[in-house]
Write a protein that holds these residues in place. Structure first.
Motif, mmCIF file in Angstrom:
data_model
loop_
_atom_site.group_PDB
_atom_site.id
_atom_site.type_symbol
_atom_site.label_atom_id
_atom_site.label_comp_id
_atom_site.label_asym_id
_atom_site.label_seq_id
_atom_site.Cartn_x
_atom_site.Cartn_y
_atom_site.Cartn_z
ATOM 1 N N VAL A 190 -16.192 50.250 -5.562
ATOM 2 C CA VAL A 190 -17.049 50.398 -4.382
ATOM 3 C C VAL A 190 -16.774 49.402 -3.261
ATOM 4 C CG1 VAL A 190 -18.955 51.517 -5.562
ATOM 5 C CG2 VAL A 190 -18.825 49.022 -5.517
ATOM 6 N N ARG A 191 -16.074 48.308 -3.581
ATOM 7 C CA ARG A 191 -15.818 47.337 -2.512
ATOM 8 C C ARG A 191 -14.362 47.367 -2.074
ATOM 9 N NH1 ARG A 191 -18.874 41.722 -4.157
ATOM 10 N NH2 ARG A 191 -20.949 42.318 -3.497
ATOM 11 N N ASN A 192 -13.604 48.371 -2.487
ATOM 12 C CA ASN A 192 -12.179 48.356 -2.133
ATOM 13 C C ASN A 192 -11.975 48.774 -0.673
ATOM 14 O OD1 ASN A 192 -12.163 51.142 -1.977
ATOM 15 N ND2 ASN A 192 -11.239 51.456 -3.983
ATOM 16 N N SER A 193 -10.715 48.788 -0.245
ATOM 17 C CA SER A 193 -10.437 49.056 1.180
ATOM 18 C C SER A 193 -10.931 50.429 1.600
ATOM 19 C CB SER A 193 -8.936 48.964 1.453
ATOM 20 O OG SER A 193 -8.460 47.686 1.188
ATOM 21 N N TYR A 194 -10.864 51.380 0.694
ATOM 22 C CA TYR A 194 -11.279 52.727 1.074
ATOM 23 C C TYR A 194 -12.736 52.702 1.541
ATOM 24 C CZ TYR A 194 -12.035 57.762 0.902
ATOM 25 O OH TYR A 194 -12.330 59.051 1.247
ATOM 26 N N TYR A 195 -13.567 51.889 0.855
ATOM 27 C CA TYR A 195 -14.997 51.872 1.197
ATOM 28 C C TYR A 195 -15.382 50.792 2.210
ATOM 29 C CZ TYR A 195 -15.634 55.365 -2.367
ATOM 30 O OH TYR A 195 -15.558 56.536 -3.068
ATOM 31 N N THR A 196 -14.564 49.763 2.371
ATOM 32 C CA THR A 196 -15.005 48.670 3.261
ATOM 33 C C THR A 196 -14.168 48.524 4.534
ATOM 34 O OG1 THR A 196 -13.731 47.057 1.982
ATOM 35 C CG2 THR A 196 -16.040 47.310 1.397
ATOM 36 N N LEU A 197 -13.063 49.257 4.612
ATOM 37 C CA LEU A 197 -12.296 49.236 5.867
ATOM 38 C C LEU A 197 -12.983 50.193 6.838
ATOM 39 C CD1 LEU A 197 -9.677 48.339 7.379
ATOM 40 C CD2 LEU A 197 -8.634 50.434 6.517
ATOM 41 N N GLU A 198 -13.581 49.619 7.874
ATOM 42 C CA GLU A 198 -14.364 50.468 8.788
ATOM 43 C C GLU A 198 -13.464 51.335 9.655
ATOM 44 O OE1 GLU A 198 -18.074 48.936 10.709
ATOM 45 O OE2 GLU A 198 -16.790 49.096 12.474
ATOM 46 N N SER A 199 -12.442 50.708 10.225
ATOM 47 C CA SER A 199 -11.520 51.485 11.053
ATOM 48 C C SER A 199 -10.173 50.781 11.085
ATOM 49 C CB SER A 199 -12.063 51.632 12.478
ATOM 50 O OG SER A 199 -12.066 50.373 13.114
ATOM 51 N N ALA A 200 -9.164 51.524 11.518
ATOM 52 C CA ALA A 200 -7.822 50.945 11.583
ATOM 53 C C ALA A 200 -7.088 51.530 12.770
ATOM 54 C CB ALA A 200 -7.057 51.265 10.299
ATOM 55 N N THR A 201 -6.195 50.719 13.319
ATOM 56 C CA THR A 201 -5.279 51.254 14.322
ATOM 57 C C THR A 201 -3.980 51.570 13.593
ATOM 58 O OG1 THR A 201 -6.292 49.900 16.028
ATOM 59 C CG2 THR A 201 -4.088 50.781 16.499
ATOM 60 N N LEU A 202 -3.547 52.817 13.725
ATOM 61 C CA LEU A 202 -2.392 53.276 12.948
ATOM 62 C C LEU A 202 -1.274 53.721 13.880
ATOM 63 C CD1 LEU A 202 -4.365 55.540 10.425
ATOM 64 C CD2 LEU A 202 -3.588 53.191 10.054
ATOM 65 N N VAL A 203 -0.035 53.416 13.488
ATOM 66 C CA VAL A 203 1.115 53.982 14.186
ATOM 67 C C VAL A 203 1.664 55.086 13.288
ATOM 68 C CG1 VAL A 203 3.407 53.557 15.125
ATOM 69 C CG2 VAL A 203 1.660 51.761 15.259
ATOM 70 N N LEU A 204 1.640 56.300 13.791
ATOM 71 C CA LEU A 204 2.143 57.418 12.995
ATOM 72 C C LEU A 204 3.663 57.492 13.100
ATOM 73 C CD1 LEU A 204 -0.515 60.141 13.922
ATOM 74 C CD2 LEU A 204 -0.610 58.347 12.166
ATOM 75 N N ALA A 205 4.265 58.269 12.231
ATOM 76 C CA ALA A 205 5.731 58.361 12.212
ATOM 77 C C ALA A 205 6.282 58.961 13.502
ATOM 78 C CB ALA A 205 6.178 59.184 11.011
ATOM 79 N N SER A 206 5.436 59.629 14.256
ATOM 80 C CA SER A 206 5.868 60.195 15.540
ATOM 81 C C SER A 206 5.858 59.145 16.641
ATOM 82 C CB SER A 206 4.893 61.307 15.936
ATOM 83 O OG SER A 206 3.588 60.750 16.003
ATOM 84 N N GLY A 207 5.204 58.010 16.382
ATOM 85 C CA GLY A 207 5.044 56.997 17.420
ATOM 86 C C GLY A 207 3.664 57.038 18.051
ATOM 87 N N THR A 208 2.868 58.030 17.715
ATOM 88 C CA THR A 208 1.499 58.087 18.251
ATOM 89 C C THR A 208 0.659 56.962 17.647
ATOM 90 O OG1 THR A 208 1.620 60.463 18.495
ATOM 91 C CG2 THR A 208 -0.597 59.529 18.374
ATOM 92 N N VAL A 209 -0.124 56.296 18.506
ATOM 93 C CA VAL A 209 -0.992 55.214 18.031
ATOM 94 C C VAL A 209 -2.436 55.720 18.020
ATOM 95 C CG1 VAL A 209 -1.799 52.855 18.463
ATOM 96 C CG2 VAL A 209 0.570 53.487 19.006
ATOM 97 N N VAL A 210 -3.107 55.569 16.875
ATOM 98 C CA VAL A 210 -4.475 56.076 16.726
ATOM 99 C C VAL A 210 -5.394 54.926 16.364
ATOM 100 C CG1 VAL A 210 -5.916 57.770 15.515
ATOM 101 C CG2 VAL A 210 -3.428 58.078 15.574
ATOM 102 N N ASP A 211 -6.427 54.719 17.176
ATOM 103 C CA ASP A 211 -7.471 53.763 16.787
ATOM 104 C C ASP A 211 -8.598 54.593 16.205
ATOM 105 O OD1 ASP A 211 -9.560 52.053 16.496
ATOM 106 O OD2 ASP A 211 -9.658 51.412 18.593
ATOM 107 N N THR A 212 -8.721 54.564 14.885
ATOM 108 C CA THR A 212 -9.693 55.472 14.255
ATOM 109 C C THR A 212 -11.129 55.069 14.561
ATOM 110 O OG1 THR A 212 -9.899 54.268 12.153
ATOM 111 C CG2 THR A 212 -8.068 55.829 12.335
ATOM 112 N N GLY A 213 -11.306 53.850 15.112
ATOM 113 C CA GLY A 213 -12.662 53.399 15.434
ATOM 114 C C GLY A 213 -13.100 53.781 16.838
ATOM 115 N N ALA A 214 -12.193 54.312 17.641
ATOM 116 C CA ALA A 214 -12.557 54.661 19.022
ATOM 117 C C ALA A 214 -13.531 55.830 19.020
ATOM 118 C CB ALA A 214 -11.302 55.011 19.817
ATOM 119 N N VAL A 215 -14.471 55.815 19.967
ATOM 120 C CA VAL A 215 -15.467 56.894 19.972
ATOM 121 C C VAL A 215 -14.822 58.258 20.200
ATOM 122 C CG1 VAL A 215 -17.604 55.688 20.553
ATOM 123 C CG2 VAL A 215 -15.984 56.216 22.359
#
Ligand SMILES: Cc1cc2nc3c(=O)[nH]c(=O)nc-3n(C[C@H](O)[C@H](O)[C@H](O)COP(=O)(O)OP(=O)(O)OC[C@H]3O[C@@H](n4cnc5c(N)ncnc54)[C@H](O)[C@@H]3O)c2cc1C
Ligand code: SF4
Ligand code: SF4
Length: 1003
Positions: A190-215
């Protein structure tokens, strides 16, 4: 050493040529199949320093903590997210694979590549605490290269910590923790990253950058990646429609599991951005790059209660685990008898552990709970005692414990006793790793079964290990059903690889068929379990995993060979061979724990890499062109830029002091003539040190007279000397070098009236306080403080010939070192009146030199003299003897402290902190305060060493509004001043200033 007199690195590394070993690096590291790739990447990134392809660089990055070893074609040290974006676009176009390397503590080969390896630790550090506006929660933003323990140090100030708690936190990075879904003793599911990581900025293999925390994360993602979003929607729909598979996914993730993509993200999240966040956890760099993270944190729990219960059998111990879980235990660790016997000599182990004989069947449960108040601890203790059969009335009147009940142990709230119990558990890996036979690598396995079935599973695992001739020791995070055990493997022996393969086949069958468990609970799949994922999950689930992979990485550029692989042999290929070196390096398990503390980590090599490189020289048979190229680069990158501070030894779980070995190489590299020159300098040190003071004085006159051109001229003169005699011998002029020290002050006390002898270190006899500061030297400050506190401090008037010998010791000038060590001990013995008076040393690195480092260089007679001495560092003496006699003083607001590496080694950093707390209301110790790399005169020999060692610390210090910057060693203070621009001084000097009677009180 190049440009140097009388030194030859080959002499230092000399080994007779031997037969080359399997698994050695090929000659492609010399020219490189990578040369064209490296050229492309340099053009792409526009920075030569970001692309590494020398033989030394390729080999030092080839190893991580796993039993695998792949030599990369090129290493890229990415500078920022934009670099990663450029890299993925380039990889997509060129067909190359990119694998991310952070702390390199992974255990299953997932941070290795034979193509392009991308270092995402170096330039991706930084963390900040985000306090919620309503004050209800503390969150953390952390960049992926930030060391997890440092993030926790920041959170500690707020009574919080991160949920994931791998035992490797001191070296594992935030990105590595997320990508491996790492966890530990208290994290559970219950305390692992899956449950406690609120959001992440990810670089996809295409080069697209996603901030999953953005509204508007979903809208942006859909606009940038419509095809991807359509496929994610389709996967979600198909998965949810398959009830059987959905239930299986839920069941698989109800226990610890890192051997499958987090397909439950499709069940939990309707948003594609949120789904990507969940998928990134545990994806081992195969789906996206994690560029930034925001975490929900968990309470630290400032009070704790801990017990180490003894049971008659492993089965009895395992049987209480579900009950302890229900009682609310935060940690439930299990150890079988073989594990306990291995830990018998651990300081803190209860006596019964040390008394176990070879036939003992005893096992132990270590359990703990943390809370903010005692009532919560009381409640847990009562429930837990009942569970283990030691509740009220149990075993009363000397009656025997009930069958299956604990036969010993109870709770303690004494932190020292609890730490001893934890040392038994945490030290197991190191003990078992250090005990492995020469030539073998350590493999750590990590399976999970439902906790309720742990008792049977432990027995089955022990039997399986014994059947295949491995060490039958199991232990682990029992609360989560997570069991670890260890294998020794000599990968150069085909029969051992065959045994390993047979064992793995049986293991997979046992865990999957009998227990429906997880093949990896927390260490990730890597290459090790890649061939077995389908066996564990079934074809349908793995089909979905491939759909996810193809949707996110259609060209297969991210971490090829890791996690999902079509290659059934991937687990048994590229296994690491382990040549023996005949030194303490043979104990090294390549865990990487020593890397974050090493001052040369950002410049040349880390301790692990120094060892890895020597191992490769041995694999090459200590001969041939690859070995010659490595030795050539090793001179500067391995030997000369080692500060010799031994910080690595403190961090190393198997007590390897890489600095010590580097100094031995320096010693053996010198010619007899050079050793004689060193001895001559020691013999006439009175003249030498006086000459150095005169030279510093002359230089100061030049600088004052000419200003900046004068500094340049001084640098020019020293550089010419360095070119002629060697960069490892002649110091370079640094602008931070102050004027000469004033003469050592006379003291009123005599030897007869003294409370202590003050040994003024030569660095304090040569270098004065910061120019124009009007400050005292630490020697003067000590004398003044002693008088103020009514203590009689005596400075002998014949100090001139003596030194703590560190200058000779760090350079490996052995003859001079022995001479100086003997002279020093004789003189200290005389000055201290045969040891009657304590000796106070006014520079921490010299205290270490006098107390510990001279000892191995003394003969028996001088050791006896040394044994009679009581030597204390000035900070310790002032704290103990002077502070009680000082009056109240108006304190400063904020002070920044830098505990030196020698203080850490001596265990006296708290004395510095305590004095800092006396001089200022607020004491700030940078989280990233590692050894500054100054190491006596090494900052002047290789200023680039301290400049890079203190980069992160300087950045942290720059943000602090302080009134003073304090440490306890003059050359470290000079190095820090040079690198941070702040006027560091001894805390003793600051204390003297604020307690000076004439000081006007602040308004
Ligand atoms: C002695 C020892 C004890 C250990 N104890 C534990 C334990 O108790 N629990 C536990 O779970 N693990 C443990 N581990 C394993 C390991 O330390 C952890 O998995 C750790 O989280 C790895 O972090 P790292 O920074 O070293 O990452 P690395 O090993 O460098 O990389 C890990 C994976 O993450 C990928 N990666 C790294 N950074 C990024 C990024 N920014 N974006 C995307 N992918 C990335 C890499 O490609 C790789 O696949 C232990 C290891 C050792 C040597
Ligand atoms: S020297 Fe010690 S800490 Fe460093 S990698 Fe080797 S075993 Fe780990
Ligand atoms: S002694 Fe210091 S510089 Fe040398 S390897 Fe150890 S930590 Fe690194």
């Amino acid at each position: 050493m190049r440009g140097s007199i009388g030194s030859d690195i080959r002499r230092g590394l000399a080994r007779p040529p031997a037969a080359p070993m399997p698994g050695r690096a090929g000659t492609e590291v010399l020219d490189a199949s990578g040369a064209r790739v490296a050229a492309d990447l340099r053009a792409l990134l526009g920075d030569d320093r970001a692309v590494l392809d020398s033989p030394l660089d390729l080999v030092r990055y080839a190893s991580d903590a796993s039993p695998y070893r792949l030599v990369p074609r090129v290493v890229v040290v990415a500078r920022d997210t934009d670099d990663v974006v450029r890299l993925v676009r380039w990889a997509r176009a060129s067909g190359h694979g990119l694998t991310f390397r952070a702390g390199g503590t992974s255990l299953n080969g997932q941070s290795q590549s034979d193509d392009v390896l991308v270092d995402v630790r170096r330039h991706f550090t930084g963390a900040e605490v985000l306090e919620d506006a309503d004050g209800t929660g503390v969150r953390l933003r952390a960049r992926p290269g930030h060391i997890t323990a440092r993030a926790n140090a920041l959170l500690r100030r707020h009574g919080r910590k991160l949920g994931p708690d791998p035992a490797s936190s001191a070296a594992a990075t935030i990105g590595g923790v997320v990508a491996n879904n790492a966890s530990g003793m208290t994290c559970g599911v219950v305390r692992n990253s899956y449950y406690t990581l609120e959001s992440a900025t990810l670089v996809l293999a295409s080069g697209t950058v996603v901030d999953t925390g953005a509204v508007d994360a979903d809208e942006r993602l859909r606009a940038a990646e419509p095809g991807l979003c359509a496929e994610l929607d389709a996967i979600r729909r198909d998965l949810r429609a398959d009830r059987t598979l959905a239930d299986r996914i839920r069941a698989k993730f109800s226990i610890k599991n890192t051997s499958g993509f987090h397909l439950d993200a499709f069940l939990d999240e309707d948003s594609n951005a949120a789904t990507l966040r969940g998928l990134a956890v545990g994806s081992e760099g195969t789906l996206a790059f994690v560029a930034d993270t925001v975490w929900r944190t968990v309470p630290l729990g400032r009070r704790r209660t801990t017990a180490l219960f003894r049971f008659a059998t492993l089965h009895d111990a395992a049987a209480v685990v579900p009950g302890l879980n229900d009682a609310g235990a935060e940690a439930v660790e299990i150890m079988d008898s073989a594990s306990l016997r291995a830990a018998a000599r651990t300081a803190g182990a209860p006596a019964w552990v040390a008394s176990l004989d070879a036939d003992a069947t005893d096992a132990a449960i270590l359990t703990e709970v943390r809370a903010e108040d005692d009532a919560a601890l009381d409640a847990f203790e009562a429930k837990a005692r009942a569970v283990v059969g030691r509740g009220e009335g149990a075993g009363a009147a000397g009656g025997a414990p009930a069958p299956g009940a604990a036969i010993g142990g109870d709770f303690t709230r004494d932190p020292a006793v609890a730490d001893g119990y934890w040392a038994v558990r945490s030290g197991l890996l190191a003990i078992i790793g250090a005990a492995r036979p020469d030539g073998t690598a350590l493999i750590t396995e990590d399976v999970v079964v439902p906790p309720a079935r742990l008792a049977d599973a432990c027995g089955d695992l022990e039997a399986l290990l014994v059947k295949h001739g491995f060490l039958g020791a199991v232990n682990g995070h029992a609360s989560a059903g997570n069991v670890h055990f260890y294998l020794y493997l000599d990968a150069s022996q085909p029969d051992q690889v065959a045994t390993y393969r047979a064992f793995m086949t049986d293991l997979v069958a046992l865990v999957v068929d009998r227990y429906d468990g997880s093949l990896k609970g927390e260490h990730g799949t890597g290459r090790n379990m890649a061939p077995f994922i389908e066996r564990e999950w079934g074809a349908d689930a793995v089909g979905f995993m491939w759909r996810v992979k193809r949707a996110l990485d259609p060209h297969g550029i991210l971490a090829p060979g890791v996690f999902l692989s079509d290659d059934p042999e991937v687990a048994f290929r590229d296994l690491k061979t382990m040549p023996t070196l005949g030194s303490e390096f043979d104990r090294c398990i390549e865990c990487g724990f020593c890397e974050p503390v090493c001052p040369s980590r950002n410049l040349t090599t880390t301790p692990r890499q120094r060892i890895v490189l020597q191992r490769e020289m041995a694999r090459q048979g200590w001969s041939g062109e690859v070995e010659a190229a490595l030795v050539d680069e090793y001179e500067y990158a391995g030997v000369n830029t080692c500060a010799g501070d031994s910080s690595c030894a403190i961090a190393c779980p198997v007590d390897i002091d890489t600095g010590h070995v580097m100094k031995q190489i320096r010693r053996d590299a010198w010619s007899p003539t050079a050793q004689r020159v060193g001895e001559g300098l020691a013999r006439r040190w009175g003249v030498g040190s006086a000459g150095a003071r005169v030279a510093v004085g002359a230089a100061d006159v030049v600088r004052r007279g000419l200003g900046a051109p004068g500094e340049a001229a001084l640098a020019g003169v020293t550089n010419a000397g360095r070119a002629l005699l060697g960069e490892d011998l002649v110091p370079r002029w640094l602008n931070a070098i102050p004027g000469p020290a004033p003469r050592v002050p006379a003291t009123r006390a005599t030897q007869q009236t003294a409370d202590a002898v003050l040994f003024a270190a030569c660095i304090n006899r040569i270098f004065g306080p910061p120019p124009g500061s009007g400050a005292l030297t630490v020697t003067q400050a000590l004398v003044a403080l002693a008088e103020r506190a009514g203590k009689n401090l005596w400075i002998p008037d014949d100090l001139g010939d003596d030194c703590c010998a560190t200058i000779w010791q760090s350079k490996g000038l052995d003859a001079g070192n022995r001479l100086m060590a003997a002279r020093l001990v004789e003189d200290l013995h005389r000055w201290s009146d045969g040891g009657r008076l304590p000796v106070v040393v006014d520079a921490a690195s010299c205290t270490l030199g006098v107390l510990e480092e001279v000892v191995p260089h003394l003969d028996a007679a001088h050791r006896a003299l040394h044994d009679a001495l009581t030597v204390v560092d000035a900070t310790t003496w002032v704290r103990r003897e002077v502070l009680p006699g000082l009056g109240e003083a108006a304190r400063l607001g904020t002070v920044v402290v830098h505990p030196t590496c020698s203080m850490h080694t001596l265990g006296i950093a708290d004395d510095l902190r305590a004095l800092a707390a006396v001089v200022a209301d607020d004491v700030v110790e940078p989280v990233v305060a590692t050894c500054c790399g100054t190491a006596g005169d090494r900052a002047m020999l290789h200023p680039e060493l301290t400049e890079t060692a203190t980069l992160e610390e300087a950045a942290e210090v720059a943000g602090v509004d302080a009134e003073a910057w304090v440490s306890a060693n003059r050359t470290c203070e000079l190095g820090l001043e040079h690198d941070t621009g702040k006027p560091y001084e001894s805390v003793v000097v600051t204390l003297e200033r604020i307690t000076r009677p004439s000081r006007p009180s602040p308004k």
